[in-house]
Motif scaffolding. Structure first.
Motif, mmCIF file in Angstrom:
data_model
loop_
_atom_site.group_PDB
_atom_site.id
_atom_site.type_symbol
_atom_site.label_atom_id
_atom_site.label_comp_id
_atom_site.label_asym_id
_atom_site.label_seq_id
_atom_site.Cartn_x
_atom_site.Cartn_y
_atom_site.Cartn_z
ATOM 1 N N LEU A 45 0.832 -1.206 0.000
ATOM 2 C CA LEU A 45 0.000 0.000 0.000
ATOM 3 C C LEU A 45 0.867 1.258 0.000
ATOM 4 C CD1 LEU A 45 -2.773 -1.033 2.568
ATOM 5 C CD2 LEU A 45 -2.947 -1.007 0.072
ATOM 6 N N LYS A 46 1.906 1.266 0.824
ATOM 7 C CA LYS A 46 2.765 2.448 0.922
ATOM 8 C C LYS A 46 3.538 2.706 -0.367
ATOM 9 C CE LYS A 46 3.471 2.206 5.941
ATOM 10 N NZ LYS A 46 4.452 1.946 7.029
ATOM 11 N N GLU A 47 3.908 1.630 -1.072
ATOM 12 C CA GLU A 47 4.712 1.781 -2.287
ATOM 13 C C GLU A 47 3.873 2.101 -3.520
ATOM 14 O OE1 GLU A 47 6.834 -1.862 -2.642
ATOM 15 O OE2 GLU A 47 8.261 -1.404 -1.030
ATOM 16 N N ALA A 48 2.554 1.959 -3.414
ATOM 17 C CA ALA A 48 1.687 2.156 -4.586
ATOM 18 C C ALA A 48 1.778 3.587 -5.107
ATOM 19 C CB ALA A 48 0.245 1.818 -4.229
ATOM 20 N N ARG A 49 1.855 3.715 -6.441
ATOM 21 C CA ARG A 49 1.928 5.033 -7.075
ATOM 22 C C ARG A 49 0.681 5.343 -7.904
ATOM 23 N NH1 ARG A 49 6.329 2.226 -8.369
ATOM 24 N NH2 ARG A 49 5.642 2.076 -10.552
ATOM 25 N N GLU A 50 0.057 4.295 -8.469
ATOM 26 C CA GLU A 50 -1.059 4.530 -9.383
ATOM 27 C C GLU A 50 -2.345 3.811 -8.963
ATOM 28 O OE1 GLU A 50 0.253 3.430 -13.248
ATOM 29 O OE2 GLU A 50 1.903 4.885 -13.293
ATOM 30 N N GLU A 51 -2.246 2.490 -8.723
ATOM 31 C CA GLU A 51 -3.482 1.741 -8.490
ATOM 32 C C GLU A 51 -3.228 0.515 -7.618
ATOM 33 O OE1 GLU A 51 -7.116 0.509 -11.333
ATOM 34 O OE2 GLU A 51 -5.268 -0.613 -11.750
ATOM 35 N N ILE A 52 -4.176 0.256 -6.739
ATOM 36 C CA ILE A 52 -4.186 -0.963 -5.928
ATOM 37 C C ILE A 52 -5.499 -1.694 -6.190
ATOM 38 C CG2 ILE A 52 -4.517 -1.843 -3.584
ATOM 39 C CD1 ILE A 52 -1.677 -1.418 -3.936
ATOM 40 N N LYS A 53 -5.382 -2.983 -6.467
ATOM 41 C CA LYS A 53 -6.564 -3.833 -6.588
ATOM 42 C C LYS A 53 -6.539 -4.820 -5.426
ATOM 43 C CE LYS A 53 -6.706 -3.477 -11.640
ATOM 44 N NZ LYS A 53 -6.587 -4.204 -12.934
ATOM 45 N N LEU A 54 -7.591 -4.787 -4.625
ATOM 46 C CA LEU A 54 -7.680 -5.649 -3.445
ATOM 47 C C LEU A 54 -8.852 -6.603 -3.597
ATOM 48 C CD1 LEU A 54 -7.231 -3.033 -0.574
ATOM 49 C CD2 LEU A 54 -5.765 -5.016 -0.891
ATOM 50 N N PHE A 55 -8.627 -7.882 -3.352
ATOM 51 C CA PHE A 55 -9.742 -8.817 -3.238
ATOM 52 C C PHE A 55 -9.611 -9.482 -1.876
ATOM 53 C CE2 PHE A 55 -6.331 -10.297 -5.875
ATOM 54 C CZ PHE A 55 -6.080 -11.624 -5.588
ATOM 55 N N VAL A 56 -10.540 -9.113 -0.986
ATOM 56 C CA VAL A 56 -10.431 -9.455 0.428
ATOM 57 C C VAL A 56 -11.750 -10.043 0.919
ATOM 58 C CG1 VAL A 56 -8.608 -7.790 0.893
ATOM 59 C CG2 VAL A 56 -10.974 -7.046 0.993
ATOM 60 N N GLY A 57 -11.917 -10.080 2.257
ATOM 61 C CA GLY A 57 -13.106 -10.704 2.821
ATOM 62 C C GLY A 57 -13.965 -9.742 3.604
ATOM 63 N N ASP A 58 -13.995 -9.919 4.941
ATOM 64 C CA ASP A 58 -14.922 -9.148 5.767
ATOM 65 C C ASP A 58 -14.334 -7.836 6.286
ATOM 66 O OD1 ASP A 58 -13.186 -9.876 7.816
ATOM 67 O OD2 ASP A 58 -14.432 -11.545 8.470
ATOM 68 N N LEU A 59 -13.109 -7.502 5.878
ATOM 69 C CA LEU A 59 -12.478 -6.221 6.242
ATOM 70 C C LEU A 59 -12.269 -6.066 7.746
ATOM 71 C CD1 LEU A 59 -14.540 -3.854 3.892
ATOM 72 C CD2 LEU A 59 -12.209 -4.670 3.498
ATOM 73 N N SER A 60 -12.174 -7.165 8.489
ATOM 74 C CA SER A 60 -12.018 -7.077 9.941
ATOM 75 C C SER A 60 -10.679 -6.465 10.348
ATOM 76 C CB SER A 60 -12.161 -8.468 10.570
ATOM 77 O OG SER A 60 -11.228 -9.374 10.016
ATOM 78 N N TRP A 61 -9.757 -6.350 9.406
ATOM 79 C CA TRP A 61 -8.412 -5.824 9.659
ATOM 80 C C TRP A 61 -8.247 -4.382 9.183
ATOM 81 C CZ3 TRP A 61 -6.971 -4.338 4.868
ATOM 82 C CH2 TRP A 61 -7.624 -4.965 3.797
ATOM 83 N N ILE A 62 -9.265 -3.807 8.591
ATOM 84 C CA ILE A 62 -9.110 -2.567 7.828
ATOM 85 C C ILE A 62 -8.645 -1.389 8.682
ATOM 86 C CG2 ILE A 62 -11.451 -1.639 8.050
ATOM 87 C CD1 ILE A 62 -9.396 -1.903 4.795
#
Length: 328
Positions: free
Chosen positions: A191-208
């Motif tokens: 996430l920190k290194e991203a410059r243009e786009e992040i695509k995430l495929f995750v679950g219940d977001l309990s860690w968000i």
């Protein structure tokens, strides 16, 4: 609840404290300290009795940072009021040759007051003074963190970057990260290194919540986010937080494979399985419940692998339902 008990012609009164579980806790200690005068009036000298057993406060005091001798001395002072060092030694079992250093230490830590008589007399200060120990722990942790940061900067200044040949090998290789914390560190790095786009495929977001500050920062930098996640009443609050950051979110119901793609050049696949005795449906959507699972993460910058993961993501993205429409 008070219990009145007669045994062999003598009467005893006990206060029974009901707890939700049988584990000793700081709550028991604070209850004892605040009510010890009343408890002593009912022959309640050394223990708080609760359903499940008897709790000695000395180990609890040690958990707060006192040594064994300090904890025993402090306990005697709580029970005895204003007394001499010899009295504390006799009741605590601490050798007289060691009792003075324990009392001096307790005084320095703000737990005991000294009366300048001959011989000296001591008394325990109120239970609120135990917060001094919490402040000690906080300062110690802050100092350790500062020292660790200095060590890190020193090492970083003398260790060179790997040669370009090793970097090229890394681009073609596959790396495994095991354990929830290691997987989370790799996610944060992406996430920190991203410059243009992040695509995430995750679950219940309990860690968000653990990465929300990074997501907010990247949103301000203009990094685009496309997120596939569970969208339902259990995740609604977390999904809305992400929608408010301007992220595109669609629903999916996958449980086993999760992952992310950074700038189309690096991909992670995360596999999680519940630990023994944990069922997925029992922990679904609860913040922090992801810590009840075993994790492994596969990471690579291999172009073929990245393309494969991206194709996998896009196939679900195409069929996913818009999160805002589902919630509104």
């Amino acid at each position: 609840m008070w219990i009145h008990h007669r045994h062999q012609g003598r009467c005893f009164d006990f206060l029974v404290v009901y707890l939700q579980n049988s584990d000793p806790s700081a709550d028991i200690l604070m209850f004892y300290l605040k009510h010890r005068t009343t408890l002593h009036a009912f022959y309640f000298f050394h223990f708080v009795i609760y359903i499940g057993g008897v709790v000695d406060i000395v180990p609890l005091l040690q958990k707060l940072g006192l040594s064994e001798y300090e904890a025993k001395a402090y306990k005697v002072l709580l029970d005895s009021g204003i007394v001499t060092a010899k009295h504390v030694s006799n009741l605590s079992g601490i050798p007289l040759t060691r009792i003075y250093e324990s009392l001096v230490s307790l005084e320095k830590r703000g737990l005991v007051a000294t009366m300048e008589t001959r011989p000296k007399r001591y008394r325990a200060l109120g239970p609120d003074s135990l917060r001094n120990l919490i402040e000690e722990k906080r300062r110690r942790v802050e100092e350790e963190v500062k020292e660790a940061e200095n060590i890190y900067e020193t090492i970083r200044s003398v260790v060179s970057e790997p040669p370009s040949s090793e970097v090229e090998v890394e681009r073609e290789s596959f790396w495994i990260f095991r354990g929830r914390d290691n997987c989370m560190r790799e996610l944060k790095r992406n996430l920190k290194e991203a410059r243009e786009e992040i695509k995430l495929f995750v679950g219940d977001l309990s860690w968000i919540d653990e990465v929300m500050d990074i997501l907010e920062e990247k949103s301000k930098e203009g990094v685009k986010f496309k997120i596939l996640c569970h969208v339902n009443k259990n995740t609604e609050e977390r999904v809305r937080k992400l929608l408010n950051l301007g992220f595109e979110i669609r629903s999916w119901d996958e449980e086993i494979i999760k992952g992310n793609i950074k700038d189309g050049e690096k991909a992670n696949l995360t596999f999680k399985n519940p630990r023994p005795g944990v069922r997925r449906k029992d922990t679904y959507g609860e913040p922090g419940s992801d810590r009840l699972f075993n994790y492994e993460l596969l990471m690579s910058m291999n172009p073929v692998f990245v393309k494969m993961v991206e194709t996998y993501f896009e196939s679900f993205w195409k069929n996913g339902r818009n999160a805002r429409e589902l919630l509104d």
